[in-house]
Design a protein around this motif. Structure first.
Motif, PDB file in Angstrom:
ATOM      1  N   GLU A 198       0.825  -1.199   0.000  1.00 36.23           N
ATOM      2  CA  GLU A 198       0.000   0.000   0.000  1.00 36.23           C
ATOM      3  C   GLU A 198       0.865   1.257   0.000  1.00 36.23           C
ATOM      4  O   GLU A 198       1.956   1.273   0.562  1.00 36.23           O
ATOM      5  N   THR A 199       0.365   2.303  -0.613  1.00 34.98           N
ATOM      6  CA  THR A 199       1.066   3.590  -0.650  1.00 34.98           C
ATOM      7  C   THR A 199       0.545   4.487   0.468  1.00 34.98           C
ATOM      8  O   THR A 199      -0.656   4.683   0.600  1.00 34.98           O
ATOM      9  N   LEU A 200       1.457   5.001   1.267  1.00 33.71           N
ATOM     10  CA  LEU A 200       1.075   5.893   2.362  1.00 33.71           C
ATOM     11  C   LEU A 200       1.276   7.339   1.943  1.00 33.71           C
ATOM     12  O   LEU A 200       2.340   7.709   1.427  1.00 33.71           O
ATOM     13  N   GLU A 201       0.270   8.153   2.163  1.00 32.36           N
ATOM     14  CA  GLU A 201       0.374   9.583   1.906  1.00 32.36           C
ATOM     15  C   GLU A 201       0.662  10.276   3.228  1.00 32.36           C
ATOM     16  O   GLU A 201      -0.188  10.354   4.104  1.00 32.36           O
ATOM     17  N   MET A 202       1.894  10.753   3.390  1.00 30.41           N
ATOM     18  CA  MET A 202       2.314  11.372   4.640  1.00 30.41           C
ATOM     19  C   MET A 202       2.850  12.769   4.350  1.00 30.41           C
ATOM     20  O   MET A 202       3.422  13.028   3.290  1.00 30.41           O
ATOM     21  N   GLU A 203       2.665  13.670   5.310  1.00 24.52           N
ATOM     22  CA  GLU A 203       3.185  15.029   5.171  1.00 24.52           C
ATOM     23  C   GLU A 203       4.699  14.998   5.119  1.00 24.52           C
ATOM     24  O   GLU A 203       5.357  14.279   5.871  1.00 24.52           O
ATOM     25  N   ASN A 204       5.261  15.787   4.208  1.00 27.69           N
ATOM     26  CA  ASN A 204       6.709  15.821   4.039  1.00 27.69           C
ATOM     27  C   ASN A 204       7.356  16.747   5.064  1.00 27.69           C
ATOM     28  O   ASN A 204       6.916  17.877   5.255  1.00 27.69           O
ATOM     29  N   HIS A 205       8.398  16.258   5.734  1.00 26.17           N
ATOM     30  CA  HIS A 205       9.179  17.055   6.674  1.00 26.17           C
ATOM     31  C   HIS A 205      10.624  17.055   6.176  1.00 26.17           C
ATOM     32  O   HIS A 205      11.271  16.001   6.166  1.00 26.17           O
ATOM     33  N   PRO A 206      11.149  18.200   5.758  1.00 23.92           N
ATOM     34  CA  PRO A 206      12.455  18.222   5.083  1.00 23.92           C
ATOM     35  C   PRO A 206      13.610  17.730   5.929  1.00 23.92           C
ATOM     36  O   PRO A 206      14.620  17.297   5.388  1.00 23.92           O
ATOM     37  N   LEU A 207      13.510  17.780   7.255  1.00 16.47           N
ATOM     38  CA  LEU A 207      14.615  17.351   8.104  1.00 16.47           C
ATOM     39  C   LEU A 207      14.454  15.921   8.600  1.00 16.47           C
ATOM     40  O   LEU A 207      15.313  15.412   9.315  1.00 16.47           O
ATOM     41  N   ASP A 208      13.342  15.268   8.255  1.00 21.91           N
ATOM     42  CA  ASP A 208      13.051  13.925   8.750  1.00 21.91           C
ATOM     43  C   ASP A 208      13.232  12.883   7.652  1.00 21.91           C
ATOM     44  O   ASP A 208      13.092  13.173   6.463  1.00 21.91           O
ATOM     45  N   TRP A 209      13.513  11.667   8.085  1.00 18.51           N
ATOM     46  CA  TRP A 209      13.728  10.558   7.164  1.00 18.51           C
ATOM     47  C   TRP A 209      12.974   9.339   7.675  1.00 18.51           C
ATOM     48  O   TRP A 209      12.669   9.221   8.854  1.00 18.51           O
ATOM     49  N   GLY A 245      19.944  -7.697  12.749  1.00 19.06           N
ATOM     50  CA  GLY A 245      21.131  -6.958  13.137  1.00 19.06           C
ATOM     51  C   GLY A 245      21.458  -5.802  12.225  1.00 19.06           C
ATOM     52  O   GLY A 245      22.602  -5.612  11.835  1.00 19.06           O
ATOM     53  N   ILE A 246      20.470  -5.034  11.832  1.00 23.27           N
ATOM     54  CA  ILE A 246      20.691  -3.905  10.927  1.00 23.27           C
ATOM     55  C   ILE A 246      21.333  -2.758  11.699  1.00 23.27           C
ATOM     56  O   ILE A 246      20.745  -2.199  12.614  1.00 23.27           O
ATOM     57  N   CYS A 247      22.578  -2.445  11.373  1.00 23.13           N
ATOM     58  CA  CYS A 247      23.300  -1.399  12.091  1.00 23.13           C
ATOM     59  C   CYS A 247      23.230  -0.059  11.358  1.00 23.13           C
ATOM     60  O   CYS A 247      23.233   0.977  11.997  1.00 23.13           O
ATOM     61  N   ARG A 248      23.226  -0.103  10.025  1.00 25.51           N
ATOM     62  CA  ARG A 248      23.194   1.131   9.238  1.00 25.51           C
ATOM     63  C   ARG A 248      22.066   1.055   8.224  1.00 25.51           C
ATOM     64  O   ARG A 248      22.285   0.911   7.020  1.00 25.51           O
ATOM     65  N   PRO A 249      20.815   1.138   8.682  1.00 27.71           N
ATOM     66  CA  PRO A 249      19.701   1.033   7.733  1.00 27.71           C
ATOM     67  C   PRO A 249      19.646   2.253   6.823  1.00 27.71           C
ATOM     68  O   PRO A 249      19.978   3.359   7.226  1.00 27.71           O
ATOM     69  N   ALA A 250      19.205   2.024   5.598  1.00 28.82           N
ATOM     70  CA  ALA A 250      19.009   3.148   4.677  1.00 28.82           C
ATOM     71  C   ALA A 250      17.835   3.981   5.147  1.00 28.82           C
ATOM     72  O   ALA A 250      16.891   3.485   5.760  1.00 28.82           O
ATOM     73  N   LEU A 251      17.894   5.275   4.881  1.00 28.47           N
ATOM     74  CA  LEU A 251      16.827   6.210   5.236  1.00 28.47           C
ATOM     75  C   LEU A 251      16.259   6.792   3.946  1.00 28.47           C
ATOM     76  O   LEU A 251      16.990   7.048   2.989  1.00 28.47           O
ATOM     77  N   TRP A 252      14.929   7.024   3.964  1.00 25.28           N
ATOM     78  CA  TRP A 252      14.231   7.457   2.753  1.00 25.28           C
ATOM     79  C   TRP A 252      13.420   8.713   3.034  1.00 25.28           C
ATOM     80  O   TRP A 252      12.959   8.925   4.155  1.00 25.28           O
ATOM     81  N   SER A 253      13.231   9.539   2.010  1.00 25.95           N
ATOM     82  CA  SER A 253      12.507  10.803   2.197  1.00 25.95           C
ATOM     83  C   SER A 253      11.006  10.602   2.314  1.00 25.95           C
ATOM     84  O   SER A 253      10.288  11.540   2.660  1.00 25.95           O
ATOM     85  N   ALA A 254      10.514   9.402   2.010  1.00 23.50           N
ATOM     86  CA  ALA A 254       9.084   9.112   2.114  1.00 23.50           C
ATOM     87  C   ALA A 254       8.913   7.661   2.544  1.00 23.50           C
ATOM     88  O   ALA A 254       9.780   6.824   2.267  1.00 23.50           O
ATOM     89  N   PRO A 255       7.787   7.341   3.234  1.00 21.42           N
ATOM     90  CA  PRO A 255       7.569   5.953   3.658  1.00 21.42           C
ATOM     91  C   PRO A 255       7.065   5.086   2.509  1.00 21.42           C
ATOM     92  O   PRO A 255       5.984   5.312   1.986  1.00 21.42           O
ATOM     93  N   PHE A 256       7.838   4.111   2.110  1.00 30.30           N
ATOM     94  CA  PHE A 256       7.419   3.202   1.053  1.00 30.30           C
ATOM     95  C   PHE A 256       8.297   1.960   1.137  1.00 30.30           C
ATOM     96  O   PHE A 256       9.355   1.946   1.765  1.00 30.30           O
TER      97      PHE A 256
END
Length: 542
Positions: free
Chosen positions: A188-199, A229-240
């Motif tokens: 499913e696609t989530l529509e979330m408000e964008n926060h420029p400093l958040d990931w 054991g994820i130590c360095r997970p990737a971060l994304w600008s939107a939840p998907f």
């Protein structure tokens, strides 16, 4: 720590705002946290300094006037490693605080108000076999997750007894910690408000597993799925969650990848712009549409940024992405090269220096359909994630036809290298010069068939009035030298035959006048430029 001794600190900021060079600070040594001293901040210039974790806990002296910091409050306001703002987002924090009208002292007062709720830092875990509850806390006007529990809390974030199909956990993280947890279905696609400093961090929801989290004394710092054991997970600008994405390393980095997304190969796309600076090369890629607000240009410092613009024609798509590697003076530079379906090749960097060796490798082919490309541009373009097109059987490794100049590489007394652009002058309809602080940095050319091309550096927010180009006209580039004798274009004139006597050349020998046919070449740096046309050239560089 003695008075007036330079402070080396571990990025612990009382108000989360940056510390500037020569700024007065109040600091306490790690060995004697009660002993406060005033000092001045000087950034360490030693590579791989042994004091990478700092020698002192520090804050602005103006912040200390509101109340003295402690190691506990400073730890709560420490930015997480890997969340340093890239140059392309350096203005985001200031705009965010300005929109909330939060001054430096406001942030300090908010920190002191939360001090009563602070306890010792710790780590804990919750089980996915039971309900998971979240508790929240406020800091600097933002809501953070302060605890996760299988027993109680303010908000039920997960119920294993629910009939909903949930297989993914989205964790919204800011520089100071976890702000929200969303359990959802990965399809499913989530529509979330964008926060420029958040990931957004993406974790699999595994039945009967354990989620580990770190607590800084006020709020959660991070969450990870223990079994993996994820130590360095990737971060994304939107939840998907897209399982079809393949990640391609451009330049290796030890920090977590942070992916911004850019829409590509969409019919509404009119072009792309690339921000470039000499320290991190290509910084970010921006997509343009007819309704673009052009706000991207305000995000970067004008004096150090070069903008490379690539118009896209109707039905033209990005087809391939290549990687170019060049080692010079013990420094390896990595640039990307974009190839379009129209056969145009755009190098996201400077033109090859004669005599130097460049190695080109195809990263991937792209699908001819609308999609997103995810770019880690946290420190220049480090990594790409996308759904590639299948390799062609006839040519699995691809072939690259790079731009070749017909004029000589500019020869000056300086060691600088040059960007290179060229475009046809045949069948022109009109042109739009780009003017920045009184200097024409480039020209956007429009042709009668609706296609477009660029010579020089073009920013879409600095285009001047359109100049129509009659078939019998010539184009004169008015060039002068500044106080450093660097040649710069000061104007572009479209002249018909009856206008030549009325507008004679201003700087004979420096300017270049061309017919509306053939090919114009434009070499440039931030300091100077040189134009070439059919064996003739404008004023020489210095």
């Amino acid at each position: 720590m003695k008075a007036d001794e330079p402070i080396i600190f571990s990025k612990l900021l009382f108000c989360i705002q940056e510390i500037n060079t020569d700024e007065e600070l109040v600091a306490s040594s790690k060995e004697e946290p009660i002993c406060l001293q005033r000092g001045t901040y000087y950034p360490c210039v030693i590579t791989n300094c042994q004091h990478v974790d700092g020698l002192a806990l520090a804050c602005h002296s103006t912040c200390a006037a509101e109340g003295l910091p402690s190691s506990k409050t400073l730890e709560v306001t420490t930015w997480d490693p890997g969340f340093e703002l890239p140059i392309a987002q350096s203005a985001d924090l200031k705009r965010h605080l300005a929109s909330k009208r939060a001054s430096r002292r406001d942030l300090v007062r908010s920190t002191l108000q939360a001090k009563e709720k602070m306890i010792e830092a710790s780590s804990s875990q919750v089980k996915t076999s039971s309900r998971i509850w979240a508790t929240y806390v406020k800091l600097h006007g933002e809501t953070y997750v302060s605890a996760l529990s299988n027993n109680h809390g303010d908000d039920l974030v997960y119920d294993p007894g629910s009939k909903a199909i949930e297989d993914i956990i989205y964790v919204r993280r800011g520089p100071l910690g976890v702000k929200r947890i969303v359990v959802a279905c990965s399809t499913e696609t989530l529509e979330m408000e964008n926060h420029p400093l958040d990931w957004w961090q993406v974790l699999p929801l595994v039945e009967d597993s354990v989620l580990h989290f770190e607590f800084d004394g006020l709020k959660l710092r991070n969450i990870q799925e223990a079994e993996r054991g994820i130590c360095r997970p990737a971060l994304w600008s939107a939840p998907f969650c897209r399982k079809d994405l393949i990640r391609f390393i451009v330049t290796h980095s030890s920090k977590p990848s942070r992916f911004n997304r850019v829409k590509i190969n969409d019919p509404e796309t009119t072009g792309y712009s690339v921000a470039w600076n000499p320290f991190q090369l290509a910084l970010k890629i921006v997509r343009h549409t007819a309704a673009d607000d052009l706000s991207c240009y305000a995000e970067l410092p004008q004096d150090m940024t070069t903008w490379l613009h690539f118009p896209m024609g109707r039905g033209e798509f990005l087809q391939e992405i290549w990687r170019r590697e060049h080692t010079h003076c013990c420094r390896t530079e990595i640039d990307l090269v974009l190839v379009t379906t129209a056969g145009r090749v755009h190098v996201l960097g400077k033109h090859p220096i004669p005599g130097h060796t460049y190695v080109h490798t195809r990263i991937t082919a792209l699908r001819r359909e609308p999609d997103y490309i995810y770019i880690d541009d946290s420190a220049g373009i480090l990594e790409l994630a996308l759904n590639p097109a299948p390799p062609e059987i006839e040519d699995p490794f691809g072939s690259l036809n790079l731009p070749v100049s017909t004029s000589q590489y500019p020869k000056g007394t300086s060691a600088e290298s040059y960007f290179y652009t060229s475009a046809s002058l045949d069948d022109l309809d009109f042109l739009e010069p780009c003017n920045v602080n009184g200097v024409t940095t480039g020209v956007l050319l429009h042709y009668c068939d609706g296609s477009r091309a660029v010579v020089g550096q073009v920013r879409l927010d600095r285009l001047s009035n359109k100049q129509h180009v009659p078939r019998d006209a010539t184009i004169r580039f008015v060039i002068t030298r500044n106080i450093a004798q660097c040649p710069k274009v000061r104007g572009v004139l479209v002249l018909t035959a009856d206008m030549h006597e009325q507008i004679p050349p201003v700087n004979d020998g420096l300017e270049l006048e061309v017919a509306c046919q053939g090919r114009l070449e434009w070499w440039y740096t931030l300091r100077q430029c040189q134009l070439a046309y059919e064996g003739r050239a404008s004023a020489s560089v210095v």
